[in-house]
Scaffold this active site. Structure first.
Site, PDB file in Angstrom:
ATOM      1  N   HIS A  37       0.817  -1.195   0.000  1.00 21.13           N
ATOM      2  CA  HIS A  37       0.000   0.000   0.000  1.00 21.13           C
ATOM      3  C   HIS A  37       0.863   1.262   0.000  1.00 21.13           C
ATOM      4  CE1 HIS A  37      -4.003  -1.928   1.466  1.00 21.13           C
ATOM      5  NE2 HIS A  37      -3.416  -2.622   0.506  1.00 21.13           N
ATOM      6  N   GLU A  80       0.735   3.947   1.761  1.00 17.00           N
ATOM      7  CA  GLU A  80       1.124   4.452   3.079  1.00 17.00           C
ATOM      8  C   GLU A  80       2.341   3.714   3.613  1.00 17.00           C
ATOM      9  OE1 GLU A  80      -1.759   3.448   1.981  1.00 17.00           O
ATOM     10  OE2 GLU A  80      -3.437   4.363   3.021  1.00 17.00           O
TER      11      GLU A  80
HETATM   12  N1  LIG Z   1      -5.262   2.724   2.048  1.00 17.96           N
HETATM   13  C1  LIG Z   1      -4.976   2.083   0.903  1.00 17.96           C
HETATM   14  C2  LIG Z   1      -5.930   1.237   0.319  1.00 17.96           C
HETATM   15  C3  LIG Z   1      -5.615   0.610  -0.847  1.00 17.96           C
HETATM   16  N2  LIG Z   1      -4.394   0.816  -1.402  1.00 17.96           N
HETATM   17  C4  LIG Z   1      -4.076   0.165  -2.680  1.00 17.96           C
HETATM   18  C5  LIG Z   1      -3.956  -1.322  -2.653  1.00 17.96           C
HETATM   19  C6  LIG Z   1      -4.454  -1.718  -4.008  1.00 17.96           C
HETATM   20  O1  LIG Z   1      -3.422  -1.601  -4.967  1.00 17.96           O
HETATM   21  C7  LIG Z   1      -5.523  -0.686  -4.288  1.00 17.96           C
HETATM   22  C8  LIG Z   1      -6.892  -1.098  -3.841  1.00 17.96           C
HETATM   23  O2  LIG Z   1      -7.509  -1.717  -4.898  1.00 17.96           O
HETATM   24  P1  LIG Z   1      -9.115  -1.660  -5.098  1.00 17.96           P
HETATM   25  O3  LIG Z   1      -9.658  -2.709  -4.182  1.00 17.96           O
HETATM   26  O4  LIG Z   1      -9.587  -0.269  -4.768  1.00 17.96           O
HETATM   27  O5  LIG Z   1      -9.281  -2.013  -6.544  1.00 17.96           O
HETATM   28  O6  LIG Z   1      -5.161   0.474  -3.550  1.00 17.96           O
HETATM   29  C9  LIG Z   1      -3.461   1.646  -0.833  1.00 17.96           C
HETATM   30  O7  LIG Z   1      -2.349   1.829  -1.374  1.00 17.96           O
HETATM   31  N3  LIG Z   1      -3.773   2.262   0.327  1.00 17.96           N
END
Ligand SMILES: Nc1ccn([C@H]2C[C@H](O)[C@@H](COP(=O)(O)O)O2)c(=O)n1
Length: 200
Positions: free
Chosen positions: A107, A109
């Site tokens: 992610h 963060e």
């Molecule tokens: N707080 C977050 C939540 C999600 N992500 C990233 C992880 C995945 O690459 C994408 C989520 O995919 P989705 O289920 O929206 O198609 O976003 C992050 O970096 N930080």
């Protein structure tokens, strides 16, 4: 009494002198007015980082800033080092969960924290495009980050976000949404006069 009036008169004369048109330069230095606010600058940095993400559906960026307004960490969602973006899956919704991205992707963060260019990120503020999930909340809390500014809370009704907020609230990490003053912040390389470096 005379002395008081004399001092007051001197102050009045000074104030008029400063405010006179020819001295307006003291008030109008000629600085550019339409510059980005600090919040816009840091959130735009997070959004710019998100443009490096290979995730086809969700590009997330994060930017960590210390109390001196120095950027100490930037990250976006991506595969771990050595895990090729071309070999590991970016899918979602596949019955075979190993063909979905979630087991593999780091992610934004977490990457911003691990990419830190300072000894630590204690008491820092994180600007992030999407509200942190529960796993990121753990990283944020344990790293000592104290504030979160976010743009999207699209997953607000998901357990990962509900659990995230429960932990952040318990740990006293403050968070709030950000609405930028500028509707767009363009980076159009063709519109910059490189001979004068003017972006106006
Ligand atoms: N707080 C977050 C939540 C999600 N992500 C990233 C992880 C995945 O690459 C994408 C989520 O995919 P989705 O289920 O929206 O198609 O976003 C992050 O970096 N930080």
């Amino acid at each position: 009494m005379f002395n008081y009036l004399s001092q007051y008169f001197k102050l009045f004369v000074f104030q008029m002198a400063v405010l006179k048109p020819e001295n307006q330069s003291l008030k109008k230095s000629g600085k550019r007015e339409d510059y980005l606010s600090w919040d816009e600058y840091f959130m735009a940095t997070a959004i710019l980082a998100a443009k490096r993400s290979k995730d086809p559906s969700t590009q997330v960026g994060a930017c960590i800033v210390n109390d001196k307004k120095q950027i100490v960490g930037v990250g976006y969602n991506g595969m771990p080092r050595g895990c090729s973006d071309d070999e590991f899956p970016w899918g979602k919704g596949n019955a075979d969960e190993l063909k979905n991205k979630y087991y593999y992707v780091c992610h934004a963060e977490m990457n911003a924290i691990l990419n830190k260019n300072s000894a630590g990120v204690e008491n820092c503020r994180m600007y992030v495009a999407l509200f942190p999930c529960n796993e990121c909340a753990k990283f944020i809390i344990q790293s000592g980050i104290r504030e979160i500014v976010y743009m999207s809370d699209k997953d607000h009704d998901k357990n990962r976000t509900i659990a995230s907020k429960r932990m952040l609230d318990a740990a006293g990490v403050k968070y709030w949404p950000f609405t930028p003053q500028h509707k767009t912040i363009d980076i159009d390389f063709s519109k910059i006069d490189w001979n004068h470096m003017s972006q106006c």
